[in-house]
Design a protein around this motif. Structure first.
Motif, PDB file in Angstrom:
ATOM      1  N   ASP A   1       0.830  -1.280   0.198  1.00 41.58           N
ATOM      2  CA  ASP A   1      -0.102   0.027   0.098  1.00 41.58           C
ATOM      3  C   ASP A   1       0.861   1.194  -0.009  1.00 41.58           C
ATOM      4  OD1 ASP A   1      -2.395  -1.374   0.031  1.00 41.58           O
ATOM      5  OD2 ASP A   1      -2.690  -1.296   2.021  1.00 41.58           O
ATOM      6  N   THR A   2       1.793   1.332   0.791  1.00 39.48           N
ATOM      7  CA  THR A   2       2.823   2.399   0.843  1.00 39.48           C
ATOM      8  C   THR A   2       4.234   1.900   0.882  1.00 39.48           C
ATOM      9  OG1 THR A   2       2.644   2.567   3.445  1.00 39.48           O
ATOM     10  CG2 THR A   2       1.351   4.110   2.090  1.00 39.48           C
ATOM     11  N   TRP A   3       5.191   2.532   0.385  1.00 39.40           N
ATOM     12  CA  TRP A   3       6.582   2.345   0.386  1.00 39.40           C
ATOM     13  C   TRP A   3       7.611   3.337   0.905  1.00 39.40           C
ATOM     14  CZ3 TRP A   3       8.211  -2.486  -1.819  1.00 39.40           C
ATOM     15  CH2 TRP A   3       7.300  -3.364  -2.457  1.00 39.40           C
ATOM     16  N   THR A   4       8.443   2.870   1.614  1.00 38.23           N
ATOM     17  CA  THR A   4       9.548   4.146   2.036  1.00 38.23           C
ATOM     18  C   THR A   4      10.727   3.911   1.448  1.00 38.23           C
ATOM     19  OG1 THR A   4       9.912   2.711   4.062  1.00 38.23           O
ATOM     20  CG2 THR A   4       8.455   4.180   4.490  1.00 38.23           C
ATOM     21  N   LEU A   5      11.399   5.111   1.278  1.00 38.97           N
ATOM     22  CA  LEU A   5      12.574   5.033   0.357  1.00 38.97           C
ATOM     23  C   LEU A   5      13.716   5.191   1.437  1.00 38.97           C
ATOM     24  CD1 LEU A   5      14.016   5.466  -2.265  1.00 38.97           C
ATOM     25  CD2 LEU A   5      13.675   7.934  -2.030  1.00 38.97           C
ATOM     26  N   ARG A   6      14.715   4.128   1.157  1.00 37.01           N
ATOM     27  CA  ARG A   6      16.180   4.481   1.693  1.00 37.01           C
ATOM     28  C   ARG A   6      17.226   4.574   0.628  1.00 37.01           C
ATOM     29  NH1 ARG A   6      12.995   4.202   5.241  1.00 37.01           N
ATOM     30  NH2 ARG A   6      12.988   3.310   7.128  1.00 37.01           N
ATOM     31  N   ALA A   7      17.694   5.802   0.328  1.00 29.82           N
ATOM     32  CA  ALA A   7      18.809   6.195  -0.591  1.00 29.82           C
ATOM     33  C   ALA A   7      20.330   5.849   0.143  1.00 29.82           C
ATOM     34  CB  ALA A   7      18.722   7.602  -1.078  1.00 29.82           C
ATOM     35  N   LEU A   8      21.208   5.097  -0.686  1.00 32.30           N
ATOM     36  CA  LEU A   8      22.428   4.932  -0.116  1.00 32.30           C
ATOM     37  C   LEU A   8      23.264   5.588  -0.992  1.00 32.30           C
ATOM     38  CD1 LEU A   8      20.624   2.268   1.058  1.00 32.30           C
ATOM     39  CD2 LEU A   8      22.784   1.336   1.383  1.00 32.30           C
ATOM     40  N   PRO A   9      23.923   6.770  -0.685  1.00 29.18           N
ATOM     41  CA  PRO A   9      24.718   7.512  -1.760  1.00 29.18           C
ATOM     42  C   PRO A   9      26.031   7.001  -1.850  1.00 29.18           C
ATOM     43  CG  PRO A   9      24.542   8.720   0.284  1.00 29.18           C
ATOM     44  CD  PRO A   9      23.493   7.423   0.437  1.00 29.18           C
ATOM     45  N   ASP A  10      26.596   5.952  -0.846  1.00 26.55           N
ATOM     46  CA  ASP A  10      27.815   5.502  -0.808  1.00 26.55           C
ATOM     47  C   ASP A  10      27.628   4.104  -1.896  1.00 26.55           C
ATOM     48  OD1 ASP A  10      28.822   7.067   0.765  1.00 26.55           O
ATOM     49  OD2 ASP A  10      28.456   5.990   2.616  1.00 26.55           O
ATOM     50  N   ALA A  11      26.660   3.858  -2.360  1.00 23.49           N
ATOM     51  CA  ALA A  11      26.253   2.602  -3.250  1.00 23.49           C
ATOM     52  C   ALA A  11      25.922   2.831  -4.506  1.00 23.49           C
ATOM     53  CB  ALA A  11      25.416   1.274  -2.684  1.00 23.49           C
ATOM     54  N   LEU A  12      26.279   2.250  -5.512  1.00 21.77           N
ATOM     55  CA  LEU A  12      25.653   2.163  -6.739  1.00 21.77           C
ATOM     56  C   LEU A  12      24.268   1.363  -7.100  1.00 21.77           C
ATOM     57  CD1 LEU A  12      28.871   2.604  -9.069  1.00 21.77           C
ATOM     58  CD2 LEU A  12      27.575   4.441  -8.326  1.00 21.77           C
ATOM     59  N   SER A  13      23.750   1.426  -8.081  1.00 20.06           N
ATOM     60  CA  SER A  13      22.608   0.778  -8.293  1.00 20.06           C
ATOM     61  C   SER A  13      22.564  -0.867  -7.854  1.00 20.06           C
ATOM     62  CB  SER A  13      22.320   0.804  -9.801  1.00 20.06           C
ATOM     63  OG  SER A  13      21.175   0.025  -9.884  1.00 20.06           O
ATOM     64  N   PHE A  14      21.625  -1.132  -7.044  1.00 16.34           N
ATOM     65  CA  PHE A  14      21.414  -2.678  -6.783  1.00 16.34           C
ATOM     66  C   PHE A  14      20.837  -3.215  -7.693  1.00 16.34           C
ATOM     67  CE2 PHE A  14      21.481  -0.344  -2.448  1.00 16.34           C
ATOM     68  CZ  PHE A  14      22.818  -0.992  -2.002  1.00 16.34           C
ATOM     69  N   LYS A  15      20.920  -4.542  -8.011  1.00 19.03           N
ATOM     70  CA  LYS A  15      20.514  -5.462  -8.894  1.00 19.03           C
ATOM     71  C   LYS A  15      19.686  -6.725  -8.229  1.00 19.03           C
ATOM     72  CE  LYS A  15      22.243  -3.394 -12.410  1.00 19.03           C
ATOM     73  NZ  LYS A  15      21.705  -2.717 -13.396  1.00 19.03           N
ATOM     74  N   GLY A  16      19.791  -6.982  -7.029  1.00 21.67           N
ATOM     75  CA  GLY A  16      19.406  -8.049  -6.307  1.00 21.67           C
ATOM     76  C   GLY A  16      19.123  -7.892  -4.869  1.00 21.67           C
ATOM     77  N   VAL A  17      18.258  -8.625  -4.279  1.00 17.45           N
ATOM     78  CA  VAL A  17      17.983  -8.314  -2.853  1.00 17.45           C
ATOM     79  C   VAL A  17      17.321  -9.715  -2.033  1.00 17.45           C
ATOM     80  CG1 VAL A  17      15.631  -7.477  -2.887  1.00 17.45           C
ATOM     81  CG2 VAL A  17      16.931  -7.075  -0.829  1.00 17.45           C
ATOM     82  N   ALA A  18      17.868 -10.350  -1.153  1.00 17.56           N
ATOM     83  CA  ALA A  18      17.280 -11.253  -0.517  1.00 17.56           C
ATOM     84  C   ALA A  18      17.440 -11.290   1.096  1.00 17.56           C
ATOM     85  CB  ALA A  18      18.131 -12.733  -1.005  1.00 17.56           C
ATOM     86  N   PHE A  19      16.756 -12.108   1.803  1.00 20.67           N
ATOM     87  CA  PHE A  19      16.733 -11.972   3.201  1.00 20.67           C
ATOM     88  C   PHE A  19      17.162 -13.547   3.944  1.00 20.67           C
ATOM     89  CE2 PHE A  19      15.490  -7.838   2.892  1.00 20.67           C
ATOM     90  CZ  PHE A  19      15.458  -7.071   4.037  1.00 20.67           C
ATOM     91  N   ALA A  20      18.038 -13.718   4.624  1.00 23.24           N
ATOM     92  CA  ALA A  20      18.481 -14.672   5.594  1.00 23.24           C
ATOM     93  C   ALA A  20      17.586 -14.847   6.751  1.00 23.24           C
ATOM     94  CB  ALA A  20      19.758 -14.572   5.954  1.00 23.24           C
ATOM     95  N   THR A  21      17.065 -13.911   7.378  1.00 26.95           N
ATOM     96  CA  THR A  21      16.182 -13.841   8.302  1.00 26.95           C
ATOM     97  C   THR A  21      15.061 -12.798   8.232  1.00 26.95           C
ATOM     98  OG1 THR A  21      17.098 -12.498   9.941  1.00 26.95           O
ATOM     99  CG2 THR A  21      17.776 -14.689   9.884  1.00 26.95           C
TER     100      THR A  21
END
Length: 332
Positions: free
Chosen positions: A114-134
């Protein structure tokens, strides 16, 4: 024993049962979010897509209708991942001034999109993948960096800067995970992403996507398909002339990949790659002239919420629903 090794000629050995597995691909109606890159379904009917133009979409009827969601960013989004029905993440970012300056972007929802919050990481370039261990510990990988969260995505820290760009990441359990990327890069972690070691062989070609099932892992990309049967410790090549953008393990010897058939440098159609013998042979089908003459130019993303049903996103002109019949039940 005088009869040892003797066989009763009256007993006819049973022929092994041949299980027929078939794919049925249905092109879904065009949706109002285009240039799709990521897809994730939390059930057979409820799913989400992420767009290169920064858009997000949600369906509640198995992809037949879509609602555009407010992402709060115009940066490209490449991957989307949910840990349950409510909590999900989309990642992407910008590599230069054309989309607001170089930065990595992580979006988080806690209410089913329904809603999304943004986290910008200026120390990183574009992310291509994401996964969670827990539910609390997650990893985002991208252009020369690995970022990690230990508080459910509230904050992220750049943990490592590998030499190559990474495109995907997955976890076998709460501690063991693998990531893959360009120039043959494959990394492994045994501490939930705190540290990583290289387990791949440097190569001219690279990997775009990986999938895991039990101890089995596959990585696909620009030409090479590799497999690991020991949670990423060792890898062997099973194909060297097969470009795919995404892969899914249907059972230990049956894999489905998606990609693009190249008509020219700038034109192509979505295609599927299907093997029933652990990659020894592949059947390739091209999907041209679909949707009243329009066709997906490629299938850059793939997700199966259940073993018999999956979704492949089209770069343009819609997406596909994939039904699989004939799979044997897993012993796991």
């Amino acid at each position: 024993c005088s009869s040892c090794g003797d066989e009763d000629p009256s007993v006819v050995p049973e022929e092994p049962e041949v299980i027929e597995i078939s794919l049925d691909l249905e092109m879904l109606p065009l949706i109002n979010v285009d240039f799709l890159r990521g897809v994730f379904f939390v059930s057979e009917t409820v799913g989400f897509v992420a767009s290169y133009r920064g858009g997000l979409g949600r369906t509640t009827d198995g992809g037949h209708s879509w609602e555009a969601l407010e992402s709060g960013t115009s940066s490209p989004l490449y991957a989307i991942h949910f840990i349950d029905q409510d909590n999900g993440y989309a990642v992407g970012g910008c590599d230069g001034s054309s989309c607001g300056g170089a930065r990595g972007v992580v979006l988080k929802t806690e209410n089913g999109g329904d809603t999304w919050t943004l986290r910008a990481l200026p120390d990183a370039l574009s992310f291509k993948g994401v996964a969670f261990a827990t539910p609390e510990i997650g990893v985002a990988v991208g252009l020369g960096c690995i970022a990690r969260t230990t508080d459910g995505g509230e904050t992220w820290m750049v943990m490592d800067r590998p030499g190559e760009s990474l495109h995907d990441v997955a976890f076998f359990n709460s501690s063991t995970g693998i990531a893959c990327g360009l120039r043959g890069a494959i990394l492994k972690t045994d501490d939930a992403g705190a540290t990583w070691s290289s387990v791949g062989e440097p190569d001219t070609w690279g990997y775009y996507d990986l999938d895991i099932s039990g101890d089995l892992a596959l990585a696909v990309g620009q030409a090479t398909v590799v497999v690991s049967e020991d949670r990423g410790d060792t890898w062997i090549e099973i194909a060297d002339d097969r470009e795919m953008y995404a892969i899914h393990i249907l059972d230990p010897v049956t894999y489905l990949g998606v990609g693009r058939s190249s008509i020219s440098e700038y034109e192509g159609y979505g295609e599927t790659h299907f093997t029933r013998d652990a990659g020894a042979t592949w059947t390739v089908d091209e999907y041209a002239g679909q949707m009243e003459g329009l066709s997906p130019e490629s299938f850059p993303g793939l997700h199966f919420p259940v073993p018999e049903l999956g979704y492949a996103v089209g770069d343009r002109f819609g997406m596909a629903k994939i039904r699989v019949t004939g799979l044997q039940a897993s012993d796991e």
